[in-house]
Design an enzyme around this catalytic site. Sequence first.
Site, PDB file in Angstrom:
ATOM      1  N   TYR A   1      55.179 -11.965  39.273  1.00  0.00           N
ATOM      2  CA  TYR A   1      53.720 -11.945  39.317  1.00  0.00           C
ATOM      3  C   TYR A   1      53.119 -10.679  39.935  1.00  0.00           C
ATOM      4  CZ  TYR A   1      53.229 -16.793  37.744  1.00  0.00           C
ATOM      5  OH  TYR A   1      53.237 -17.943  36.999  1.00  0.00           O
TER       6      TYR A   1
ATOM      7  N   LYS B   1      67.696 -18.653  37.712  1.00  0.00           N
ATOM      8  CA  LYS B   1      68.159 -18.402  36.343  1.00  0.00           C
ATOM      9  C   LYS B   1      69.143 -17.237  36.406  1.00  0.00           C
ATOM     10  CE  LYS B   1      67.883 -19.146  31.867  1.00  0.00           C
ATOM     11  NZ  LYS B   1      68.058 -20.402  31.136  1.00  0.00           N
TER      12      LYS B   1
ATOM     13  N   ASP C   1      65.856 -24.364  33.725  1.00  0.00           N
ATOM     14  CA  ASP C   1      65.596 -25.218  32.553  1.00  0.00           C
ATOM     15  C   ASP C   1      66.176 -26.614  32.762  1.00  0.00           C
ATOM     16  OD1 ASP C   1      67.804 -23.584  32.559  1.00  0.00           O
ATOM     17  OD2 ASP C   1      67.876 -23.229  30.408  1.00  0.00           O
TER      18      ASP C   1
ATOM     19  N   ASP D   1      55.675 -21.867  40.311  1.00  0.00           N
ATOM     20  CA  ASP D   1      54.338 -22.143  39.785  1.00  0.00           C
ATOM     21  C   ASP D   1      54.431 -23.252  38.735  1.00  0.00           C
ATOM     22  OD1 ASP D   1      51.666 -21.863  39.331  1.00  0.00           O
ATOM     23  OD2 ASP D   1      51.799 -19.983  38.215  1.00  0.00           O
TER      24      ASP D   1
ATOM     25  N   ASP E   1      53.533 -27.605  39.158  1.00  0.00           N
ATOM     26  CA  ASP E   1      52.560 -28.298  38.301  1.00  0.00           C
ATOM     27  C   ASP E   1      53.223 -29.467  37.585  1.00  0.00           C
ATOM     28  OD1 ASP E   1      50.447 -26.593  38.916  1.00  0.00           O
ATOM     29  OD2 ASP E   1      49.736 -26.602  36.834  1.00  0.00           O
TER      30      ASP E   1
END
Length: 337
Positions: free
Chosen positions: A124, A173, A206, A230, A234
């Site tokens: 980000y 990852k 994942d 992030d 959510d």
Amino acid sequence: MSKTIAVIRGDGIGPEIMNATLRVLDELKTGLNYEFVDAGMAAQERCGELLPQATMESIARHRVALKGPLTTPIGGGFSSLNVELRKRFDLYANVRPAITIPGTKARYDGIDLITVRENTEGAYGSEGQTLSEDGDTAHSQIKVTRRGSERIVRYAFELARRQGRKKITVVHKANIMKTTSGLFLKVAREVAAEYPEIQCNEMIVDNCCMQLVMNPQQFDVIVTTNLFGDIISDLCAGLVGGLGLAPGANIGTEAAIFEAVHGSAPDIAGKGVANPCALLLAACQMLGHLGLEDQAQRVRAAIRDVLARKDRVTPDLGGNGSTASFADALIDSLRGS
Ligand code: NAD
């Protein structure tokens, strides 16, 4: 206790839910004082600035702020007011609990997990973003540092230790993003070795998303980098009934800012029907941060009580009450406790 916090009422439904939240906090009689300051559209209208210096100084002085949602004007000078606050106060840890409360539209019972998201680096950053002249090729950079990784993982372990939580899942990852996610995982393993009493497992992002949907009760504390955190937080908010119940803390070296995850909800602003729970749960995180965990537990118990009875709750939770009637019910519950 005599402690003053900065309070930003915010935009849209912000003043309505802040009013309800402060009424409930006042009922605790903790001696907490408020310094009201502006940010967002309210500040723009009052003094021509979105983030006035006086607001920054108040947060810096009191080191703790409770903040309503801010509307970021499209095309304004800031990419986001929240990002600006994050940078200014080095708010490196975004801490988002997801806990099922009976009586809500949660998809599962028994979820009690916290996502700890790195808030300052990862994918980000604004550095290194380019778009070719023909507009056909875009590049961006991911920056992961040992320092950034170490402090967020350590924060997660310390939080687990403080709250008596038993397990940390490091989400990454590293199989594909070998350098960036690889460094995060390597540092996480080093830090984990210092906390032998807390079980630490690793999960590829994942698979983590699938596991969260299939069997969320297996998670206790999740620690991860900015982008993954992030998205995962959510997802977790969705599992426990959505935005009206999702609080978040932004913890930094210089200050801590507590807020609801949702925005200013312009579609329902001024109608008196906004659910104050997310901001109130953020205020509970704030009470814990101030060493008032017993008071935070009282408020959480009142929320559980009122939701279980669907007593005067707002329409998003299936009731026909208002923001004010919800606060009244919470106060009645606290008085009875
Ligand atoms: P939103 O979260 O404001 O609203 C999404 C939907 O959820 C709306 O239908 C809304 O009515 C509902 N909702 C949200 N909070 C609710 C509550 N407490 N009770 C009942 N219903 C609720 O998202 P949006 O519409 O995409 O964004 C509106 C504005 O908020 C934008 O300007 C955005 O930039 C800003 N925003 C601010 C923050 C923040 O300050 N932390 C976070 C997200 C969005």
